[in-house]
Scaffold this active site. Structure first.
Site, PDB file in Angstrom:
ATOM      1  N   ASP A 126       0.840  -1.192   0.000  1.00 19.04           N
ATOM      2  CA  ASP A 126       0.000   0.000   0.000  1.00 19.04           C
ATOM      3  C   ASP A 126       0.876   1.244   0.000  1.00 19.04           C
ATOM      4  O   ASP A 126       1.832   1.328   0.771  1.00 19.04           O
ATOM      5  CB  ASP A 126      -0.913  -0.023   1.223  1.00 19.04           C
ATOM      6  CG  ASP A 126      -2.039   0.990   1.099  1.00 19.04           C
ATOM      7  OD1 ASP A 126      -2.403   1.332  -0.039  1.00 19.04           O
ATOM      8  OD2 ASP A 126      -2.537   1.434   2.144  1.00 19.04           O
ATOM      9  N   HIS A 133      -3.836  14.165   0.323  1.00 19.46           N
ATOM     10  CA  HIS A 133      -4.043  13.320   1.501  1.00 19.46           C
ATOM     11  C   HIS A 133      -2.851  13.423   2.454  1.00 19.46           C
ATOM     12  O   HIS A 133      -3.030  13.647   3.655  1.00 19.46           O
ATOM     13  CB  HIS A 133      -4.245  11.864   1.069  1.00 19.46           C
ATOM     14  CG  HIS A 133      -4.255  10.895   2.212  1.00 19.46           C
ATOM     15  ND1 HIS A 133      -5.288  10.826   3.121  1.00 19.46           N
ATOM     16  CD2 HIS A 133      -3.342   9.967   2.607  1.00 19.46           C
ATOM     17  CE1 HIS A 133      -5.022   9.890   4.029  1.00 19.46           C
ATOM     18  NE2 HIS A 133      -3.847   9.363   3.737  1.00 19.46           N
ATOM     19  N   GLU A 199     -10.262   4.142   3.535  1.00 15.87           N
ATOM     20  CA  GLU A 199      -9.379   4.873   2.628  1.00 15.87           C
ATOM     21  C   GLU A 199      -9.830   4.566   1.202  1.00 15.87           C
ATOM     22  O   GLU A 199      -9.844   3.406   0.785  1.00 15.87           O
ATOM     23  CB  GLU A 199      -7.919   4.474   2.856  1.00 15.87           C
ATOM     24  CG  GLU A 199      -7.433   4.927   4.220  1.00 15.87           C
ATOM     25  CD  GLU A 199      -5.937   4.837   4.425  1.00 15.87           C
ATOM     26  OE1 GLU A 199      -5.298   3.955   3.811  1.00 15.87           O
ATOM     27  OE2 GLU A 199      -5.401   5.653   5.198  1.00 15.87           O
ATOM     28  N   GLU A 201      -9.224   4.201  -2.417  1.00 18.74           N
ATOM     29  CA  GLU A 201      -8.028   3.981  -3.224  1.00 18.74           C
ATOM     30  C   GLU A 201      -8.396   3.252  -4.509  1.00 18.74           C
ATOM     31  O   GLU A 201      -9.480   2.684  -4.649  1.00 18.74           O
ATOM     32  CB  GLU A 201      -7.002   3.121  -2.459  1.00 18.74           C
ATOM     33  CG  GLU A 201      -6.602   3.690  -1.104  1.00 18.74           C
ATOM     34  CD  GLU A 201      -5.395   2.986  -0.480  1.00 18.74           C
ATOM     35  OE1 GLU A 201      -4.590   2.384  -1.224  1.00 18.74           O
ATOM     36  OE2 GLU A 201      -5.273   3.051   0.753  1.00 18.74           O
ATOM     37  N   ASP A 231      -9.084   0.579   1.926  1.00 14.63           N
ATOM     38  CA  ASP A 231      -8.085   0.116   2.897  1.00 14.63           C
ATOM     39  C   ASP A 231      -8.529   0.539   4.297  1.00 14.63           C
ATOM     40  O   ASP A 231      -8.196   1.624   4.773  1.00 14.63           O
ATOM     41  CB  ASP A 231      -6.740   0.749   2.524  1.00 14.63           C
ATOM     42  CG  ASP A 231      -5.604   0.192   3.351  1.00 14.63           C
ATOM     43  OD1 ASP A 231      -5.621  -1.017   3.629  1.00 14.63           O
ATOM     44  OD2 ASP A 231      -4.702   0.968   3.713  1.00 14.63           O
ATOM     45  N   ARG A 235      -7.351   4.331  13.084  1.00 14.86           N
ATOM     46  CA  ARG A 235      -6.452   5.478  13.301  1.00 14.86           C
ATOM     47  C   ARG A 235      -5.860   5.505  14.699  1.00 14.86           C
ATOM     48  O   ARG A 235      -4.717   5.927  14.889  1.00 14.86           O
ATOM     49  CB  ARG A 235      -7.223   6.782  13.069  1.00 14.86           C
ATOM     50  CG  ARG A 235      -7.878   6.897  11.710  1.00 14.86           C
ATOM     51  CD  ARG A 235      -6.870   6.844  10.599  1.00 14.86           C
ATOM     52  NE  ARG A 235      -7.509   6.970   9.286  1.00 14.86           N
ATOM     53  CZ  ARG A 235      -6.885   6.735   8.136  1.00 14.86           C
ATOM     54  NH1 ARG A 235      -5.617   6.346   8.139  1.00 14.86           N
ATOM     55  NH2 ARG A 235      -7.511   6.866   6.993  1.00 14.86           N
ATOM     56  N   GLN A 238      -3.218   2.842  14.941  1.00 13.89           N
ATOM     57  CA  GLN A 238      -2.084   3.283  14.125  1.00 13.89           C
ATOM     58  C   GLN A 238      -1.245   4.351  14.854  1.00 13.89           C
ATOM     59  O   GLN A 238      -0.011   4.287  14.853  1.00 13.89           O
ATOM     60  CB  GLN A 238      -2.609   3.855  12.805  1.00 13.89           C
ATOM     61  CG  GLN A 238      -1.505   4.224  11.817  1.00 13.89           C
ATOM     62  CD  GLN A 238      -2.074   4.720  10.479  1.00 13.89           C
ATOM     63  OE1 GLN A 238      -3.280   4.698  10.256  1.00 13.89           O
ATOM     64  NE2 GLN A 238      -1.198   5.166   9.605  1.00 13.89           N
ATOM     65  N   LYS A 251      -3.766  -1.715   9.963  1.00 15.11           N
ATOM     66  CA  LYS A 251      -4.113  -1.877   8.550  1.00 15.11           C
ATOM     67  C   LYS A 251      -4.296  -3.350   8.190  1.00 15.11           C
ATOM     68  O   LYS A 251      -4.339  -3.687   7.014  1.00 15.11           O
ATOM     69  CB  LYS A 251      -3.000  -1.303   7.683  1.00 15.11           C
ATOM     70  CG  LYS A 251      -2.681   0.152   7.962  1.00 15.11           C
ATOM     71  CD  LYS A 251      -3.526   1.083   7.126  1.00 15.11           C
ATOM     72  CE  LYS A 251      -2.982   2.497   7.188  1.00 15.11           C
ATOM     73  NZ  LYS A 251      -3.748   3.370   6.287  1.00 15.11           N
ATOM     74  N   THR A 255      -8.916  -5.272   3.780  1.00 19.06           N
ATOM     75  CA  THR A 255      -8.842  -4.377   2.631  1.00 19.06           C
ATOM     76  C   THR A 255      -9.870  -4.916   1.644  1.00 19.06           C
ATOM     77  O   THR A 255      -9.773  -6.070   1.225  1.00 19.06           O
ATOM     78  CB  THR A 255      -7.438  -4.399   1.998  1.00 19.06           C
ATOM     79  OG1 THR A 255      -6.494  -3.971   2.990  1.00 19.06           O
ATOM     80  CG2 THR A 255      -7.362  -3.488   0.780  1.00 19.06           C
ATOM     81  N   GLU A 361      -9.867  12.778   7.361  1.00 16.84           N
ATOM     82  CA  GLU A 361      -9.734  14.108   6.761  1.00 16.84           C
ATOM     83  C   GLU A 361     -11.072  14.843   6.740  1.00 16.84           C
ATOM     84  O   GLU A 361     -11.123  16.041   7.001  1.00 16.84           O
ATOM     85  CB  GLU A 361      -9.204  13.983   5.327  1.00 16.84           C
ATOM     86  CG  GLU A 361      -7.788  13.468   5.238  1.00 16.84           C
ATOM     87  CD  GLU A 361      -7.483  13.017   3.816  1.00 16.84           C
ATOM     88  OE1 GLU A 361      -7.704  11.825   3.524  1.00 16.84           O
ATOM     89  OE2 GLU A 361      -7.053  13.855   3.008  1.00 16.84           O
TER      90      GLU A 361
HETATM   91 CA    CA Z   1      -3.926   2.941   2.530  1.00 16.02          CA
END
Ligand code: CA
Length: 417
Positions: A126, A133, A199, A201, A231, A235, A238, A251, A255, A361
């Site tokens: 990834d 971002h 996420e 993507e 994904d 948070r 992380q 993570k 996915t 975000e």
């Molecule tokens: Ca990602």
């Protein structure tokens, strides 16, 4: 290129994701529960495994290729076979095809048909390649002056993820448990993530192996196609775990990829350039021609029993590095790449607030909850369904990706709780 007309009426509708121009690859379960390879056309799926079995479609000169029900063997045959197959299937489905009556017996409706992973995901990498971002996330944690790490404008940053947790659209996602330590906590606690996120993507599917460094141009040729990719990211887990080796458990939950691999060939008319560079890239990362695509993307959030709100609209062309640059960079160390390697683009955010590709975000770190139909959100709540959609928009038609859907279920209760 205009809309290519098909004898399948639903494929000629301007709002279908799957006109004859697209012909994406997926895998579905037949009535007998067997996985078959299928090509989407309008609101149907053409059962190409059955066509090959019955001798109506020759994929390769030797053995049957689609018998395994996924596209891994097919990808391994390489770009010449990919191109010939696409030409053959186009001819079978075109308006002037010789025998629609016979083919109609090989059509399955998309509605009510269960899709499975369209290829064996060998490894999953990834990246973190959308400047907007990276700037947003960096601004939240380090302030706008130091938002981008010093390496960011020189190379695509990435980490090695888990292939084992890549799931197909429609698979429920269980909220992860993990170690969490907030800024005000003295010691970490263990429990469900409270800042579970998505996420938005695009995933690039590597269709040809390599051993040793390859050029950006070669990397572009080795990419078979593209999928929607969500994904899922915890948070809070992380924030505590990522120093110094990057994301790990945060993570590793899931996915989700969309069920359809849109062939690189179908995206040819939609090529786009990466943006102006602040720094001259090292030669091995320079693109000889535009290798990004103009693909409109959106994220829908539907609470349990509620109505969907579109919370983000952005575009794949917002990427700072293309998948070809990411793949070339991946190989410079000598890292071998295999058929079925999956490369996540990294969260795709645009410059405007409504173009942000993660809830982190959109809610600015949870400080500014945003409105949805019947409530607000900062992060994903149990029962929420997240739906990614994407399409390259042509003149009177779209080359779409279908949808990439996941519903979040409550965390597993551990025995000691
Ligand atoms: Ca990602």
């Amino acid at each position: 290129m205009p809309l290519m007309k098909s004898w399948v009426d639903s494929a000629n509708a301007p709002d279908t994701d799957f006109p004859l121009n697209n012909l994406p690859y997926g895998s579905f379960l037949t009535g007998d529960g067997e996985a078959h390879c299928g090509v989407a056309i309008g609101d149907a799926i053409l059962d190409v495994t059955a066509l090959e079995e019955d001798g109506l479609l020759a994929v390769a000169d030797q053995d049957e290729v689609l018998i395994f029900g996924d596209w891994t063997e097919f990808m391994a045959l390489g770009p010449k076979v990919w191109a010939r197959f696409r030409t053959d299937v186009t001819a079978l489905l075109a308006e002037d095809a010789p025998d629609p009556v016979t083919l109609a017996a090989y059509m399955v409706p998309q509605i009510g048909t269960r899709m499975v992973l369209p290829f064996e995901v060998r490894e999953y990498t990834d990246f973190y390649s959308s400047k907007h971002h990276a700037f947003n996330v960096g601004s939240m944690f380090r302030g706008p002056e130091n938002a981008l790490p010093p390496n960011w404008l020189h190379m695509p940053i990435g980490y090695n993820g888990r292939a084992s947790s890549v799931v197909v659209s429609g698979t429920d996602v269980i909220r992860p448990n993990g170690q969490i330590k907030g800024p005000d906590d003295d010691v970490p606690r263990f429990g469900p993530s409270r800042r579970f996120d998505i996420e938005l993507e695009i995933g690039a599917v590597v269709g040809q192996p390599s051993s040793g460094p390859i050029s950006v141009a070669q990397a572009f040729e080795n990419i078979f196609g593209y999928v929607l990719l969500n994904d899922w990211s915890a948070r809070d887990i992380q924030a505590w775990e990522y120093q110094p080796l990057g994301p790990f458990q945060s993570k590793a939950t899931a996915t989700t990829i969309g069920p359809w691999i849109v062939p690189a060939a179908a995206l040819e008319p939609f090529r786009a350039s990466t943006p102006e560079r602040e720094n001259v890239l090292l030669p091995y990362l320079r693109e000889p021609e535009p290798m990004l695509y103009d693909i409109a993307l959106e994220v829908g959030l539907t609470p349990d029993g509620g109505t969907e709100t579109i919370v983000s609209r952005t575009n794949y062309r917002e990427m700072y590095y293309s998948a070809a640059q990411q793949l070339a960079h991946h190989t410079v160390s000598g890292c071998p790449m295999r058929v079925g390697d999956l490369l996540g683009s990294g969260t795709i955010s645009g410059p405007d607030p409504h173009q942000r590709g993660s809830l982190l975000e959109l809610s600015w770190g949870g400080k500014e909850p945003f409105g949805i139909e019947g409530g607000t959100r900062s992060f994903v709540e149990d029962g929420d369904t997240l739906t990614l959609r994407g399409a390259a928009l042509g003149d009177g038609y779209r080359v779409g990706f279908g949808s990439c859907v996941g519903t979040v279920r409550p965390a597993v209760k551990l025995p000691e709780e």
